[in-house]
Structures are given as C-alpha cells and as structure tokens.
Design a protein around this motif. Structure first.
Motif: not given
Length: 145
Positions: A51-58, A60-67, A70-79
């Motif tokens: 959930s933490l990783g998914a939230c951070k991906v969302i 990132a994708k939601s605010f990329a244009r505003l910031h 130019k996001l091509n891809s994102i993957r987040i790994e959590l431990e």
C-alpha cells in the motif's frame, strides 16, 4: 476541502485467512505456512508495504506533469524490518511493528538527477499512506455486539 471517508471490512474466512472488502473490491490476506497460515495471500505487513509503495507510485504519476517531470516509468521496492519476537511475545523489549522501512525508487525520467531527487522528496511528503505511518492518527476501537 471536505473530509473524505474511506471504509474497509476485514473478516475471518478460515484459519488465519482474512477477506478484505472495500467498495466493490475484495482481496485475501493470510500468513505463510511457517507462521500458521495457508500461504494464500500476502500477510498484513506485506500488504502495508504494498500500500505504501502503491501510494507513492500514484502520487508520482498524478503530480509528474505539474512538477515538469517527464516520467517514463517508475517502480518502487520496499523492505520492512520487523522483529517477530516482539509480536510473538518472546521479547518484551522488541518493537511489535516495523522498526525500519526502506523505499527504493527506480525512476526513468527525462530529468536531471537533482530534479528527480527533489521530486522523490515531494512524493514522500505528499503520500497519504506515508503520512499515516509517520504521523499516526487517533485510533479508536469500539466493541459492537
């Protein structure tokens, strides 16, 4: 802005398997066999990390244009580091939950390293799940018969 209310229901299915419902969606959580489950789903702490990783991906994708990212891809790994002796009651000094969560961002963007680093700081500040973990909400438990 109004406060939005989110709801979820967790219900025992069999053994340690739990059915989780929210809106029209359902998934199952369980424990691995070595912890008494049937290994038919993630356990709750794995779901928390997801959930933490998914939230951070969302975020990132939601605010990329505003910031201007130019996001091509994102993957987040959590431990997450968790001393099971705390939960199992074997060590009263051990923290019951995670003592440390590490987030590794894999970002492919047409931006400078500095711009990406600043954006990752924004993502971490803006993620509601991260904020909930870092600044715990008031917890209320009601027993309803």
């Amino acid at each position: 802005m109004p406060v939005e209310k989110f709801e979820a229901v967790a219900e025992s299915v069999a053994g340690l398997k739990v059915s989780c419902h929210s809106r029209e969606f359902e998934f199952f959580l369980d424990e691995p066999k070595n912890l008494g489950g049937t290994n038919t789903g993630m356990n709750p702490v794995e779901a928390l990390l997801s959930s933490l990783g998914a939230c951070k991906v969302i975020v990132a994708k939601s605010f990329a244009r505003l910031h201007k990212i130019k996001l091509n891809s994102i993957r987040i790994e959590l431990e997450g580091e968790l001393d099971t002796d705390g939960f199992m009651g074997k060590n009263p000094e051990a923290k019951i939950g995670f003592s440390k969560i590490i987030t590794n961002f894999y970002i492919d963007a047409d931006n400078t390293d500095e711009e990406i680093a600043e954006y990752v700081e924004f993502i971490n500040r803006t993620c509601p799940v991260a904020d909930t973990i870092e600044n715990p909400p008031v917890m209320v438990s009601n027993i309803i018969k």
